[in-house]
Design an enzyme around this catalytic site. Structure first.
Site, PDB file in Angstrom:
ATOM      1  N   LYS A 113       0.851  -1.199   0.000  1.00 27.17           N
ATOM      2  CA  LYS A 113       0.000   0.000   0.000  1.00 27.17           C
ATOM      3  C   LYS A 113       0.885   1.246   0.000  1.00 27.17           C
ATOM      4  O   LYS A 113       1.517   1.580   0.987  1.00 27.17           O
ATOM      5  CB  LYS A 113      -0.925   0.022   1.217  1.00 27.17           C
ATOM      6  CG  LYS A 113      -2.146   0.822   0.900  1.00 27.17           C
ATOM      7  CD  LYS A 113      -2.618   1.919   1.815  1.00 27.17           C
ATOM      8  CE  LYS A 113      -1.858   2.892   2.573  1.00 27.17           C
ATOM      9  NZ  LYS A 113      -1.683   4.200   1.908  1.00 27.17           N
ATOM     10  N   GLU A 172       9.399   0.341  11.005  1.00 26.97           N
ATOM     11  CA  GLU A 172      10.437   1.362  10.827  1.00 26.97           C
ATOM     12  C   GLU A 172       9.752   2.694  11.085  1.00 26.97           C
ATOM     13  O   GLU A 172       8.979   3.162  10.257  1.00 26.97           O
ATOM     14  CB  GLU A 172      10.990   1.330   9.389  1.00 26.97           C
ATOM     15  CG  GLU A 172      11.623   0.017   8.968  1.00 26.97           C
ATOM     16  CD  GLU A 172      13.003  -0.198   9.551  1.00 26.97           C
ATOM     17  OE1 GLU A 172      13.488   0.663  10.294  1.00 26.97           O
ATOM     18  OE2 GLU A 172      13.583  -1.251   9.279  1.00 26.97           O
ATOM     19  N   CYS A 178      13.412  10.172   8.292  1.00 25.59           N
ATOM     20  CA  CYS A 178      13.347   9.589   9.632  1.00 25.59           C
ATOM     21  C   CYS A 178      14.714   9.606  10.297  1.00 25.59           C
ATOM     22  O   CYS A 178      14.811   9.624  11.512  1.00 25.59           O
ATOM     23  CB  CYS A 178      12.840   8.167   9.524  1.00 25.59           C
ATOM     24  SG  CYS A 178      13.710   7.261   8.252  1.00 25.59           S
ATOM     25  N   GLU A 184       9.709  14.728  16.617  1.00 23.02           N
ATOM     26  CA  GLU A 184      10.172  14.706  15.235  1.00 23.02           C
ATOM     27  C   GLU A 184       9.469  15.823  14.464  1.00 23.02           C
ATOM     28  O   GLU A 184       8.261  15.736  14.219  1.00 23.02           O
ATOM     29  CB  GLU A 184       9.835  13.339  14.636  1.00 23.02           C
ATOM     30  CG  GLU A 184      10.450  13.102  13.297  1.00 23.02           C
ATOM     31  CD  GLU A 184      10.056  11.746  12.721  1.00 23.02           C
ATOM     32  OE1 GLU A 184       8.896  11.329  12.898  1.00 23.02           O
ATOM     33  OE2 GLU A 184      10.919  11.109  12.091  1.00 23.02           O
TER      34      GLU A 184
HETATM   35  P1  NAD Z   1       2.107   7.917   8.325  1.00 25.16           P
HETATM   36  O1  NAD Z   1       2.272   6.988   9.455  1.00 25.16           O
HETATM   37  O2  NAD Z   1       1.077   8.967   8.419  1.00 25.16           O
HETATM   38  O3  NAD Z   1       1.788   7.123   6.985  1.00 25.16           O
HETATM   39  C1  NAD Z   1       2.589   6.050   6.559  1.00 25.16           C
HETATM   40  C2  NAD Z   1       1.727   5.076   5.800  1.00 25.16           C
HETATM   41  O4  NAD Z   1       0.762   4.543   6.698  1.00 25.16           O
HETATM   42  C3  NAD Z   1       0.949   5.694   4.639  1.00 25.16           C
HETATM   43  O5  NAD Z   1       0.896   4.769   3.568  1.00 25.16           O
HETATM   44  C4  NAD Z   1      -0.442   5.872   5.226  1.00 25.16           C
HETATM   45  O6  NAD Z   1      -1.463   5.840   4.264  1.00 25.16           O
HETATM   46  C5  NAD Z   1      -0.537   4.664   6.138  1.00 25.16           C
HETATM   47  N1  NAD Z   1      -1.501   4.809   7.230  1.00 25.16           N
HETATM   48  C6  NAD Z   1      -1.954   5.943   7.808  1.00 25.16           C
HETATM   49  N2  NAD Z   1      -2.871   5.650   8.754  1.00 25.16           N
HETATM   50  C7  NAD Z   1      -2.986   4.304   8.786  1.00 25.16           C
HETATM   51  C8  NAD Z   1      -3.743   3.398   9.569  1.00 25.16           C
HETATM   52  N3  NAD Z   1      -4.584   3.818  10.502  1.00 25.16           N
HETATM   53  N4  NAD Z   1      -3.569   2.075   9.367  1.00 25.16           N
HETATM   54  C9  NAD Z   1      -2.694   1.624   8.449  1.00 25.16           C
HETATM   55  N5  NAD Z   1      -1.974   2.434   7.653  1.00 25.16           N
HETATM   56  C10 NAD Z   1      -2.097   3.764   7.819  1.00 25.16           C
HETATM   57  O7  NAD Z   1       3.544   8.519   8.054  1.00 25.16           O
HETATM   58  P2  NAD Z   1       3.955   9.569   6.972  1.00 25.16           P
HETATM   59  O8  NAD Z   1       3.529  10.910   7.451  1.00 25.16           O
HETATM   60  O9  NAD Z   1       3.526   9.112   5.625  1.00 25.16           O
HETATM   61  O10 NAD Z   1       5.546   9.445   6.997  1.00 25.16           O
HETATM   62  C11 NAD Z   1       6.328  10.149   7.886  1.00 25.16           C
HETATM   63  C12 NAD Z   1       6.755   9.268   9.036  1.00 25.16           C
HETATM   64  O11 NAD Z   1       7.409   8.106   8.550  1.00 25.16           O
HETATM   65  C13 NAD Z   1       7.767   9.941   9.929  1.00 25.16           C
HETATM   66  O12 NAD Z   1       7.443   9.721  11.275  1.00 25.16           O
HETATM   67  C14 NAD Z   1       9.068   9.251   9.585  1.00 25.16           C
HETATM   68  O13 NAD Z   1      10.018   9.277  10.592  1.00 25.16           O
HETATM   69  C15 NAD Z   1       8.615   7.881   9.261  1.00 25.16           C
HETATM   70  N6  NAD Z   1       9.602   7.197   8.417  1.00 25.16           N
HETATM   71  C16 NAD Z   1      10.375   6.210   8.969  1.00 25.16           C
HETATM   72  C17 NAD Z   1      11.345   5.579   8.213  1.00 25.16           C
HETATM   73  C18 NAD Z   1      12.235   4.520   8.803  1.00 25.16           C
HETATM   74  O14 NAD Z   1      12.850   3.784   8.047  1.00 25.16           O
HETATM   75  N7  NAD Z   1      12.338   4.398  10.110  1.00 25.16           N
HETATM   76  C19 NAD Z   1      11.507   5.916   6.876  1.00 25.16           C
HETATM   77  C20 NAD Z   1      10.705   6.920   6.344  1.00 25.16           C
HETATM   78  C21 NAD Z   1       9.743   7.544   7.118  1.00 25.16           C
END
Ligand code: NAD
Length: 494
Positions: free
Chosen positions: A182, A256, A295, A395
């Site tokens: 997804k 992650e 991240c 963050e």
């Molecule tokens: P997010 O958690 O809002 O979204 C990530 C994904 O989860 C998207 O595909 C979103 O549609 C999905 N999602 C949202 N709500 C959901 C739910 N209730 N159930 C299942 N899936 C759901 O994060 P974001 O804003 O897209 O990304 C930023 C975050 O990602 C930051 O906190 C960043 O640190 C983290 N990040 C971590 C890494 C790592 O490797 N540790 C890498 C990149 C980003």
């Protein structure tokens, strides 16, 4: 500003869902925005629970044949996808820049090349899915194999979608699992173009994509009873809920999540012959060129007081030289924050710190979202803040770094570790004893010394504490996270 680069859109991929070897366009649609221009790029099909259900069923049907294939064949298909991605590098990089706001020259081309590198790496190491022979003595022969977990559900964010997507695809498929991926609603286009490139490659049902919003498609995938493993990259808040849902049915999960990574500068790294390289490394670690939307951003900078002046002068000089612009402008070093909501959150963090009396070494509180023609904040470095301020603990996910001077090594390690996160850390010193002592003391899953580079395929990547669980990006990580061991013990006639 130079001429902006044109983009070409996916064709079949705009359907949004690739299930059981065919494209499906759900009735609902999703607008994909260009954050550099605040305009709609295109509209893609938006899947929900029904599409997730169909995709999981297809992945389940495809599993027996796929897991039985020799690992070398599975790897060869991944390597071929890597080759196709490389052959379409520029086109995919431009799409990525348009939808994420990540500048084409400094970010999106590199991410596309890196994504192809991940596919190539896992294509090669897929054959390393080996077991063990156990020395139980004469008459007893015992061996173990590594078996795929089954149907994997992977959920990725928008900040580095292609690289993360290729990581998830590679790890799941190389190890004999089938996959439902997804993409993030803000940035599905590069993944959909990649899926077009993969459409005739894998047997139907092995690789499925359902584009949709988190609360619908994401939540349905996380909760699906027939998904054996969830691999999630994104915010801690959503990660916790994904982990809870996996736990309810004892599904496997890899998480992650976020970070607030420390960057520690020792006195020798600020010496006249080192200060330029150190300052550039700090700027790289902070990921200013990706608007800080990483991240692993080294967003808490701790500089020894003896070299504070030269180091901070150089950091500010480099940050101020960076060109902020349209992500599809070759001249831009820095692009745009992905959407209005994220832009506003970044603005709120900086405004709060300003009100609390922080000093701007460079940068400023971004203009309100209604006055912004593009979501383009400038690199901001704040001093006069404590390690316990909100801006130092949470963050920000924007181009905002806090800088704190230190004098005692024990104290700086304590400050660096005083966080619920533990994803990355950065150390600047030329002294091997200092480097090893500090690496040992820091609570982080990944440490860079004397630079702020990115992940390299083959290196196990992941966080400790609330930054996540499990390791990805390496064959060791993939074997731990995407397979289970089966032990077979035989009594032999002697
Ligand atoms: P997010 O958690 O809002 O979204 C990530 C994904 O989860 C998207 O595909 C979103 O549609 C999905 N999602 C949202 N709500 C959901 C739910 N209730 N159930 C299942 N899936 C759901 O994060 P974001 O804003 O897209 O990304 C930023 C975050 O990602 C930051 O906190 C960043 O640190 C983290 N990040 C971590 C890494 C790592 O490797 N540790 C890498 C990149 C980003």
């Amino acid at each position: 500003m130079t001429d902006l680069l044109p983009i070409s859109l996916p064709t079949d991929g705009l359907a949004g869902c690739f299930i059981d070897g065919a494209w499906h366009r759900p009735a609902d649609t999703l607008d994909v925005e260009n954050p550099s221009r605040r305009e709609t790029i295109t509209t893609v099909g938006k899947g929900g629970a029904a599409e997730i259900d169909t995709a999981v069923a297809a992945a389940r049907r495809a599993l027996p044949e796929w897991r039985a294939r020799p690992a070398s064949e599975r790897g060869a298909l991944l390597a071929e996808l890597g080759r196709r991605l490389s052959a379409n590098h520029e086109e995919v990089a431009r799409l990525l820049a348009a939808e994420t706001g990540n500048a084409i020259r400094t970010q999106s081309r590199g991410e596309t090349a890196g994504a192809a590198g991940v596919l190539t790496y896992f294509g090669g190491v897929a054959v390393e899915q080996k077991g063990e022979v156990l020395p139980f003595g004469p008459g007893l022969f015992s061996y173990s194999t590594r078996e795929p977990l089954g149907v994997v559900g992977s959920i990725i964010p928008w900040n580095s979608p292609l690289q993360l997507g290729c990581g998830k695809i590679s790890m799941a498929l190389a190890t004999g699992n089938t996959l439902v991926l997804k993409p993030a609603e803000d940035a599905p286009l590069a993944i959909l173009r990649l899926t077009e490139l993969a459409a005739d490659l894998f047997p139907a049902g092995v690789f499925n994509v359902v584009t949709g919003v988190g609360e619908e498609a994401g939540a349905a995938l996380a909760a699906h009873p027939d998904v054996d493993k969830l691999s999630f990259t994104g915010s801690s808040e959503v990660g916790f809920s994904v982990a809870r849902q996996a736990a309810e049915r004892l599904a496997h999960s890899t998480l992650e999540l976020g970070g607030k990574s420390p960057c520690i500068v020792f006195p020798d790294a600020g010496a006249p012959d080192r200060v330029d390289a150190t300052a550039q490394g700090i700027v790289n670690a902070m990921r200013f060129a990706r608007q800080g939307q990483s991240c692993t951003a080294g967003s808490r900078l701790f500089v020894h007081e003896d070299v504070w002046e030269p180091v901070m002068t150089k950091v500010v000089e480099i940050a101020e030289r960076m060109v902020v612009g349209d992500a599809l402008d070759e001249a831009a070093d820095i692009g745009a924050i992905v959407n209005a909501e994220r832009y506003e959150e970044v603005r709120n963090y900086v405004a709060e710190a300003e009100q609390a009396g922080a000093t701007f070494l460079t940068g400023s509180t971004p203009v309100p979202v209604e006055d912004a023609s593009a979501f383009q904040p400038i690199p901001t470095v704040l001093s006069g803040v404590d390690n316990d301020w909100r801006i130092s603990r949470e963050e920000v996910f924007g181009p905002v770094m806090v800088a704190i001077p230190w004098s005692d090594e024990g104290e700086v390690i304590a400050m660096a570790n005083d966080t619920h996160y533990g994803l990355a850390a950065f150390i600047f010193s030329q002294d091997v004893n200092t480097i090893m002592r500090t690496s040992d003391a820091l609570e982080a899953g990944w440490i860079w010394v004397n630079d702020g580079g990115g992940q390299i395929p083959g290196m196990s990547y992941g966080g400790v504490k609330q930054s996540g669980q499990g390791r990805e990006y390496s064959i060791e990580g993939a074997l731990e996270a995407y397979t289970s061991r089966k032990s077979v013990t035989m009594r032999l006639a002697t």
